[in-house]
Design a protein around this motif. Structure first.
Motif, PDB file in Angstrom:
ATOM      1  N   ASP A 125       0.915  -1.297   0.008  1.00 37.38           N
ATOM      2  CA  ASP A 125      -0.038  -0.052   0.079  1.00 37.38           C
ATOM      3  C   ASP A 125       0.857   1.249  -0.050  1.00 37.38           C
ATOM      4  N   TRP A 126       0.293   2.333  -0.385  1.00 39.26           N
ATOM      5  CA  TRP A 126       0.859   3.942  -0.495  1.00 39.26           C
ATOM      6  C   TRP A 126       0.521   4.510   0.602  1.00 39.26           C
ATOM      7  N   GLU A 127       1.392   5.538   0.942  1.00 41.17           N
ATOM      8  CA  GLU A 127       0.979   6.664   1.912  1.00 41.17           C
ATOM      9  C   GLU A 127       1.649   8.047   1.803  1.00 41.17           C
ATOM     10  N   VAL A 128       1.108   8.897   1.099  1.00 35.99           N
ATOM     11  CA  VAL A 128       2.017  10.152   0.888  1.00 35.99           C
ATOM     12  C   VAL A 128       1.863  10.911   2.597  1.00 35.99           C
ATOM     13  N   GLU A 129       3.116  11.271   2.887  1.00 37.38           N
ATOM     14  CA  GLU A 129       3.608  11.930   4.308  1.00 37.38           C
ATOM     15  C   GLU A 129       4.365  13.018   4.084  1.00 37.38           C
ATOM     16  N   LEU A 130       4.085  14.036   5.164  1.00 36.13           N
ATOM     17  CA  LEU A 130       5.170  14.926   5.489  1.00 36.13           C
ATOM     18  C   LEU A 130       5.998  14.468   6.698  1.00 36.13           C
ATOM     19  N   ALA A 131       7.258  14.410   6.295  1.00 36.95           N
ATOM     20  CA  ALA A 131       8.331  13.988   7.152  1.00 36.95           C
ATOM     21  C   ALA A 131       9.026  15.592   7.585  1.00 36.95           C
ATOM     22  N   VAL A 132       9.429  15.014   9.126  1.00 39.15           N
ATOM     23  CA  VAL A 132       9.953  16.380   9.763  1.00 39.15           C
ATOM     24  C   VAL A 132      11.450  15.777  10.210  1.00 39.15           C
ATOM     25  N   VAL A 133      12.520  16.543   9.976  1.00 41.80           N
ATOM     26  CA  VAL A 133      13.904  16.352  10.142  1.00 41.80           C
ATOM     27  C   VAL A 133      14.205  17.103  11.435  1.00 41.80           C
ATOM     28  N   ILE A 134      14.700  16.595  12.366  1.00 44.22           N
ATOM     29  CA  ILE A 134      14.986  17.010  13.657  1.00 44.22           C
ATOM     30  C   ILE A 134      16.443  17.658  13.529  1.00 44.22           C
ATOM     31  N   GLY A 135      16.658  18.797  14.228  1.00 41.61           N
ATOM     32  CA  GLY A 135      17.848  19.701  13.862  1.00 41.61           C
ATOM     33  C   GLY A 135      18.599  19.728  15.112  1.00 41.61           C
ATOM     34  N   LYS A 136      18.364  19.165  16.168  1.00 37.18           N
ATOM     35  CA  LYS A 136      19.097  19.268  17.569  1.00 37.18           C
ATOM     36  C   LYS A 136      18.603  18.268  18.455  1.00 37.18           C
ATOM     37  N   LYS A 137      19.352  17.907  19.417  1.00 36.44           N
ATOM     38  CA  LYS A 137      18.888  16.753  20.279  1.00 36.44           C
ATOM     39  C   LYS A 137      17.870  17.227  21.035  1.00 36.44           C
ATOM     40  N   ALA A 138      16.705  16.263  21.087  1.00 36.69           N
ATOM     41  CA  ALA A 138      15.236  16.795  21.821  1.00 36.69           C
ATOM     42  C   ALA A 138      15.133  15.844  23.007  1.00 36.69           C
ATOM     43  N   SER A 139      15.013  16.195  23.918  1.00 36.45           N
ATOM     44  CA  SER A 139      14.666  15.319  25.160  1.00 36.45           C
ATOM     45  C   SER A 139      13.668  16.042  26.197  1.00 36.45           C
ATOM     46  N   TYR A 140      12.457  15.696  26.557  1.00 38.01           N
ATOM     47  CA  TYR A 140      11.802  16.364  27.366  1.00 38.01           C
ATOM     48  C   TYR A 140      11.382  17.766  26.794  1.00 38.01           C
ATOM     49  N   VAL A 141      10.887  17.738  25.707  1.00 34.53           N
ATOM     50  CA  VAL A 141      10.704  19.442  25.162  1.00 34.53           C
ATOM     51  C   VAL A 141       9.335  19.719  25.100  1.00 34.53           C
ATOM     52  N   ASP A 142       9.238  20.934  25.630  1.00 36.63           N
ATOM     53  CA  ASP A 142       7.938  21.572  25.891  1.00 36.63           C
ATOM     54  C   ASP A 142       7.066  21.810  24.633  1.00 36.63           C
ATOM     55  N   LYS A 143       5.957  21.682  24.220  1.00 34.63           N
ATOM     56  CA  LYS A 143       5.340  21.775  23.130  1.00 34.63           C
ATOM     57  C   LYS A 143       5.407  23.233  22.585  1.00 34.63           C
ATOM     58  N   TYR A 222      -0.725  18.155  15.579  1.00 36.10           N
ATOM     59  CA  TYR A 222       0.209  18.780  14.760  1.00 36.10           C
ATOM     60  C   TYR A 222       1.638  18.464  15.272  1.00 36.10           C
ATOM     61  N   ILE A 223       2.645  19.014  14.574  1.00 35.86           N
ATOM     62  CA  ILE A 223       4.029  18.715  14.555  1.00 35.86           C
ATOM     63  C   ILE A 223       4.440  18.978  16.005  1.00 35.86           C
ATOM     64  N   ASP A 224       4.180  20.127  16.465  1.00 35.09           N
ATOM     65  CA  ASP A 224       4.751  20.550  17.828  1.00 35.09           C
ATOM     66  C   ASP A 224       4.175  19.609  18.815  1.00 35.09           C
ATOM     67  N   GLU A 225       3.140  19.060  18.808  1.00 37.88           N
ATOM     68  CA  GLU A 225       2.627  17.957  19.782  1.00 37.88           C
ATOM     69  C   GLU A 225       3.334  16.899  19.644  1.00 37.88           C
ATOM     70  N   ILE A 226       3.585  16.508  18.578  1.00 41.16           N
ATOM     71  CA  ILE A 226       4.150  15.061  18.271  1.00 41.16           C
ATOM     72  C   ILE A 226       5.676  15.065  18.782  1.00 41.16           C
ATOM     73  N   ILE A 227       6.454  16.108  18.549  1.00 43.82           N
ATOM     74  CA  ILE A 227       7.776  16.290  18.800  1.00 43.82           C
ATOM     75  C   ILE A 227       7.833  16.201  20.299  1.00 43.82           C
ATOM     76  N   SER A 228       7.069  17.177  20.988  1.00 40.88           N
ATOM     77  CA  SER A 228       7.047  17.085  22.469  1.00 40.88           C
ATOM     78  C   SER A 228       6.620  15.667  22.929  1.00 40.88           C
ATOM     79  N   TYR A 229       5.688  15.104  22.250  1.00 41.58           N
ATOM     80  CA  TYR A 229       5.196  13.851  22.922  1.00 41.58           C
ATOM     81  C   TYR A 229       6.289  12.802  22.856  1.00 41.58           C
ATOM     82  N   LEU A 230       6.804  12.654  21.634  1.00 40.01           N
ATOM     83  CA  LEU A 230       7.898  11.783  21.533  1.00 40.01           C
ATOM     84  C   LEU A 230       9.213  11.943  22.278  1.00 40.01           C
ATOM     85  N   SER A 231       9.341  13.167  22.581  1.00 38.48           N
ATOM     86  CA  SER A 231      10.664  13.672  23.444  1.00 38.48           C
ATOM     87  C   SER A 231      10.668  12.934  24.958  1.00 38.48           C
ATOM     88  N   ASN A 232       9.162  12.697  25.079  1.00 36.48           N
ATOM     89  CA  ASN A 232       9.033  12.247  26.697  1.00 36.48           C
ATOM     90  C   ASN A 232       9.281  10.768  26.501  1.00 36.48           C
TER      91      ASN A 232
END
Length: 285
Positions: A125-143, A222-232
């Protein structure tokens, strides 16, 4: 800035797309677009280098093969069921928290490479997606600060083998990680190139018919929430890729379901991030 990587598979070199839309080889800069590059402020260092050296960079031929726009990262983290209409077509309620799975980095390939239907596959199957590339180390990041960790954005086709994913037990990663299942590019646009990543049109065509057609504003998380969530739950390293989910129109959602067969042509794009074209081919030794 738009970053590309070009050349033979496994031997790609760094490049850029210039303001006049020429593709340039920046091998003389001396670095690939990898974790170390992003960790050491590589985007700004490359921009400074180009201010004195761009005129001497070789222009690439129009038929030059493009590889993944960044070198193999430490991880590809994906978010499932992240578009409201896609969750609906899958017969599932909107998730209360992001659905997280991994994709093997060995699945990375160029944006226009063939997609190989895996051995014994009947449900690719196929899935078009927006990918985000992280630019610096992220751990416990606030939204509120999460977008400061974004290096850039690119187009990703999150290919999936649905039987491997959903019928073989265990985790989704088995259906997401076959070779050629992560074409990335054609370029990575640095964060300043995209005014609002939550207002981008994205689409996919199968054999000329547009079957995915949506906008990133339909994301549940949204992207800000995803990054914050994953960084936990994990440290995101420079160069890591987060694929943010696909809109409605995947093969699994058709009645009856529709899957790739050898010879199918897949074309996809995201506003401001270019276009990919793949041909499906059968696995062979």
């Amino acid at each position: 800035m738009k970053l590309i990587r070009h050349g033979e598979l496994g031997n790609e070199k760094p490049g850029i797309i210039s303001d006049d839309n020429s593709s340039l080889d920046v091998s003389a800069f001396g670095e690939d677009f990898n974790e170390k590059f992003f960790e050491t402020d590589g985007i700004n260092r490359l921009a400074t280098w180009l201010s004195s050296n761009q005129s001497s960079c070789p222009i690439l031929a129009p038929n030059t093969r493009l590889g993944s726009c960044i070198a193999r990262p430490s991880k590809i983290v994906c978010i499932g069921l992240n578009y409201a209409k896609h969750a609906a077509e899958s017969g599932m309620a909107n998730p209360e928290q992001p659905v997280v799975f991994f994709k093997a980095t060995s699945a990375l390939c160029g944006p226009n490479d063939d997609v190989v239907i895996p051995r014994n596959s009947e449900k690719t199957d196929w899935e078009v997606e927006l990918a985000v590339v992280i630019g610096k180390k992220a751990s416990y990041v606030d939204k509120a600060n999460a977008m400061d960790y974004v290096a850039g954005y690119c187009l990703h086709n999150d290919y999936s083998e649905r039987a491997f994913q959903l019928e073989h037990g265990g985790q989704w990663v088995k259906g997401k990680s076959n070779d050629t299942f992560a074409p990335l590019g054609p370029f990575m646009a640095t964060a300043d190139e995209i005014a609002d990543p939550q207002k981008l049109n994205l689409w996919l065509k199968l054999n000329g018919d547009k079957i995915q057609d949506s906008n990133t504003d339909d994301m549940i998380f949204y992207i800000d929430e995803i990054i914050s969530y994953l960084s936990n739950y994990m440290t995101l390293l420079p160069g890591d890729v987060i694929s943010t989910g696909t809109p409605a129109g995947v093969g699994l959602g058709f009645k009856p379901a529709k899957y790739l067969k050898a010879g199918d042509k897949i074309e996809l794009g995201i506003e401001g991030l270019g276009v990919q074209t793949q041909t499906a081919v059968a696995y062979s030794k």
